[in-house]
Design a protein around this motif. Structure first.
Motif, short mmCIF file in Angstrom:
data_model
loop_
_atom_site.label_atom_id
_atom_site.label_comp_id
_atom_site.label_asym_id
_atom_site.label_seq_id
_atom_site.Cartn_x
_atom_site.Cartn_y
_atom_site.Cartn_z
N SER A 159 67.50 43.85 126.07
CA SER A 159 68.25 42.66 126.11
C SER A 159 68.70 42.18 124.72
N LEU A 160 69.31 43.12 123.88
CA LEU A 160 69.61 42.72 122.58
C LEU A 160 71.40 43.00 122.67
N ASP A 161 72.35 41.72 122.61
CA ASP A 161 73.34 42.11 122.73
C ASP A 161 73.90 42.29 121.54
N GLY A 162 74.22 43.79 120.98
CA GLY A 162 74.77 44.12 119.80
C GLY A 162 75.97 44.68 119.85
N LEU A 163 76.54 45.23 118.83
CA LEU A 163 77.85 45.98 118.87
C LEU A 163 77.67 47.04 119.66
N GLY A 164 76.61 47.92 119.67
CA GLY A 164 76.49 49.18 120.67
C GLY A 164 76.95 48.88 122.21
N LEU A 165 76.27 47.65 122.67
CA LEU A 165 76.60 47.39 124.14
C LEU A 165 77.80 46.81 124.04
N LEU A 166 78.58 46.09 123.17
CA LEU A 166 79.86 45.57 123.08
C LEU A 166 80.62 46.65 123.22
N SER A 167 80.73 47.69 122.25
CA SER A 167 81.66 48.73 122.32
C SER A 167 81.65 49.68 123.68
#
Length: 369
Positions: free
Chosen positions: A313-321
């Motif tokens: 549950s880490l909302d980083g750039l990977g998930l955003l992209s």
């Protein structure tokens, strides 16, 4: 050296242009788009970023169909919708302009790092990236640091003790770690240490977020401890299989240098093995290891981080992209691509400069060693 750096900086311009152009052209031929997604939502066919895995809304815009009143529409899901409303959607997203003009406008804005606003999030693209950046920086930097701090000493030790039992069993461990995907390690760590089905000693580590809810109330030492406590499992999962390539690369590079004549000469002069290894061999052997650093550094921000971010549950750039690609949020997609491409080019230039620091014999001006 300054002339070489200037040339490399100038070459970044056509390189970035080519990357953005190819990506823009590919997107033009990809099925679906933001207009189709809005239409799918109005028709009740879209349920989120993962709906397309099950086919939900996936054929919206896949072919031409008839809109209300029998008028021709290029959007399959536009049946029953006012053509004027569809035209307003196109204007809202900028699709009322020809593709070449939209591309030039995008390039003009990106030169000043103006990435616009997200199509489906009520925020500017740059604010979204800044919001997600701390998570990706934490994962990328810590994984790269941990990976190289393990692989370089381990590779040197394996080269010095080549063919020994230590070399064989460490090779087996490294290969097994490399063969198992990082997300499987992540699931195992969650099950054992984060309150899963078979906890070893209860829930030793948190499962969500990068910090605790009371992070702002903690002391400086407490904040550092809390941050490391949250990041321990994700970084462990990512790093377990990440240092295999650099370990064997370091070992083979050192073995090649150790067998050269100048090493024998240094030993004959009475230098200790440590002086030979770190005073002579290290400088030459590390060149090939340094060359792999930019790719490892940049890929750490995205490659392999998506599933890790999801599991913990880490909302980083990977998930955003990923979510932006699935949802056809093109401003976020192209902004991430532009930033990652620019970062990769800059880090590659930095690695070339590092070559000269490691081995001053390298001359970039004459391309001679």
């Amino acid at each position: 050296m300054a002339a070489y750096i200037a040339r490399r900086l100038l070459l970044m311009i056509p390189t970035l242009f080519g990357i953005m152009l190819i990506s823009f052209v590919v997107v033009q031929f990809a099925p679906g788009g933001p207009v189709e997604r809005i239409i799918a939502q109005l028709q009740g066919q879209d349920t989120g970023a993962t709906a397309r895995f099950g086919g939900g809304g996936g054929d919206v815009g896949a072919a031409s169909a008839q809109a209300a009143g029998g008028e021709f529409s290029k959007y399959r899901g536009a049946q029953g919708l006012d053509p004027k409303f569809v035209a307003e959607l196109e204007k809202q997203f900028g699709f009322d302009k020809p593709a070449w003009r939209r591309f030039l406008i995008m390039l003009r804005n990106y030169i000043t790092f103006d990435f616009g606003r997200s199509y489906f999030r009520d925020a500017s693209v740059i604010s979204l990236i800044v919001q997600k950046l701390p998570v990706s920086i934490s994962l990328g930097l810590w994984m790269t640091l941990l990976s190289y701090s393990i692989s370089i000493p381990l590779g040197i030790s394996k080269a010095v003790h080549d063919g020994s039992k230590f070399d064989m069993w460490t090779s087996a461990v490294v290969i097994v770690g490399y063969a198992i995907p990082s997300f499987l390690f992540a699931i195992l760590l969650v099950v054992l240490f984060a309150g899963g089905s078979f906890p070893v000693i209860g829930q030793l580590f948190p499962l969500r977020g990068l910090t605790s809810e009371n992070f702002d109330e903690l002391s400086l030492l407490g904040k550092a401890t809390d941050y490391l406590w949250h990041i321990a499992l994700p970084i462990t999962a990512m790093a377990l299989g990440s240092f295999a390539t650099s370990t064997f690369l370091t070992k083979n590079s050192f073995l090649d240098e150790i067998r050269k004549q100048y090493v024998q000469t240094a030993r004959m002069k009475g230098l200790s093995e440590r002086q030979v290894l770190y005073g002579h061999v290290f400088r030459n052997a590390m060149l090939i290891v340094v060359s792999g650093f930019p790719g490892a550094f940049v890929s750490a921000f995205f490659t392999g981080a998506l599933l890790i971010e999801t599991i913990f549950s880490l909302d980083g750039l990977g998930l955003l992209s990923y979510e932006s690609i699935v949802n056809r949020d093109y401003p976020v997609v192209f902004a991430n691509l532009y930033i990652f491409a620019l970062l990769g080019l800059v880090v590659n230039l930095a690695s070339d400069v590092t070559y000269m620091w490691i081995d001053p014999r390298i001359d970039f001006e004459t391309r001679e060693v």
